[in-house]
Design a protein around this motif. Structure first.
Motif, PDB file in Angstrom:
ATOM      1  N   THR A 130      -4.163   4.682  -7.014  1.00 29.97           N
ATOM      2  CA  THR A 130      -5.386   3.897  -6.826  1.00 29.97           C
ATOM      3  C   THR A 130      -6.374   4.196  -7.943  1.00 29.97           C
ATOM      4  N   ALA A 167      -9.411   7.398   1.248  1.00 30.95           N
ATOM      5  CA  ALA A 167      -8.170   6.616   1.369  1.00 30.95           C
ATOM      6  C   ALA A 167      -8.370   5.327   2.162  1.00 30.95           C
ATOM      7  N   ALA A 219      -9.434   2.712  -0.073  1.00 30.35           N
ATOM      8  CA  ALA A 219      -8.767   2.645  -1.384  1.00 30.35           C
ATOM      9  C   ALA A 219      -7.791   1.476  -1.445  1.00 30.35           C
ATOM     10  N   VAL A 230      -2.793   5.273   0.854  1.00 30.85           N
ATOM     11  CA  VAL A 230      -3.295   3.943   0.467  1.00 30.85           C
ATOM     12  C   VAL A 230      -2.514   2.924   1.309  1.00 30.85           C
TER      13      VAL A 230
END
Ligand code: FO1
Length: 306
Positions: free
Chosen positions: A132, A170, A173, A206
């Motif tokens: 990411t 996260a 993300a 992710v």
């Protein structure tokens, strides 16, 4: 054959090198962990991306496992002499890369674009992309407190047992440009022999990446980082024993529930294949001691029929 590989640092970097020694480098896309990225002395360090960059460019220090070969430490000695922060050891050659990366990030260039430039400058044909571009950081809950990854790993020498992990950032993300495309066009998806918890889980944190693996149309093969239930280096075995309840192939497989079709395990673990469910075991020698050993391991991982 197009390959997408999820990878952490040292063990992952060796495996990725084996992949590009066997396949055309341009057919390989590496999706790298950024959960252990750290800002230190004003620079942004992406240790796992750098381990892969250095390994692919032949610049890595084989013995130390991280950073560059032929390294010198003059800048860090100066920092230390001036009472600065020197627990995270940045070598002179390594520091040059961090300076370039940090300047670009500060100018607003996304991490994936900076990484692409660095890879091109080092002459790599393989695509390396961070999971990411968003800030995603691994935190560990231990009996001694909660620590960010590098404080636990380097400053405290990963001596604390880990009860839980958290991947800050996260939830929001998104996958970096190129990640989902690489997973979509791959003929096989691999998970490198990296620590499942601290190297691969931050990538899987992710949602779009986990979703792509869960809905894969091609085989996904993980390589266990354990040999005879022990980590070659690092805390993976202790983490599995405490959080998964054991260090058998089934315990490693459980880290990737619903995401893998096969697991490559070492001959030393070949008698412990119970509990794998419909995940197919591939038993071979997994220690990547030299180029031949790397090649054998990669060939075994790629031999899974669609
Ligand atoms: N690992 C250490 O054990 N001590 C260090 O001082 C250290 C510095 C360092 C600097 C740059 C870099 O790219 C990696 C570095 N590592 C160091 C390795 C790193 O902390 C871990 O290997 C990875 O984060 C785990 O994958």
């Amino acid at each position: 054959m197009k390959v997408a590989v999820l990878s952490g640092g040292v063990g992952g970097a060796r495996f990725v090198r084996g992949l590009v020694e066997l396949l055309p480098p341009a057919d390989v896309t590496v999706i790298g962990n950024v959960g252990d990225d750290v800002e230190v002395l004003g620079v942004h360090v992406s240790p796992d991306l750098d381990s892969i960059l250095y390994a692919l460019a032949g610049l890595n220090d084989e013995e130390r496992g991280w950073g560059r070969a032929d390294e010198t430490w003059n800048a860090l000695d100066t920092v230390s002499g001036l009472g600065g922060e020197s627990w995270f050891r940045l070598g002179d050659r390594d520091l040059g890369l961090h300076l370039v990366r940090t300047q670009a990030l500060q100018a607003g260039v996304p991490l994936s674009a900076v990484t692409r430039r660095l890879a091109q400058s080092l002459g790599l044909e393989t695509t390396l992309v961070p999971a990411t571009d968003d800030t995603l950081r691994t935190w560990l809950d231990t009996p001694a407190g909660t620590f960010p990854f590098q404080e636990w790993f380097v400053a405290r020498g990963h001596r604390d047992e880990v009860d839980r992990l958290r991947f800050e950032g996260a939830e929001d993300a998104t996958a970096a440009p190129g990640v989902l495309d690489a997973l979509a066009v791959a003929d096989v998806i691999l998970i490198a022999p990296s620590n499942p918890y601290v190297s691969v889980w931050p990538i899987l944190a992710v949602a779009a990446i986990r979703g792509a693996l869960a809905q894969r149309a091609v085989p996904c093969v993980a390589v266990s980082p354990l040999i005879g239930g022990r980590a070659v280096k690092g805390p993976a075995d202790r983490m599995l024993a405490r959080m998964a309840g054991g260090t058998s192939p089934a315990h490693v497989t459980d880290c990737y529930k619903g995401l893998i079709d096969a697991i490559v395990v070492d001959e030393a673990d070949g008698d412990e294949l119970d509990g794998l469910g419909d995940v197919r075991p591939i038993v071979t020698r997994t220690l990547m001691s030299d180029e031949d050993a790397r090649r054998r391991l990669v060939e075994a991982a790629l031999a899974v029929p669609a």
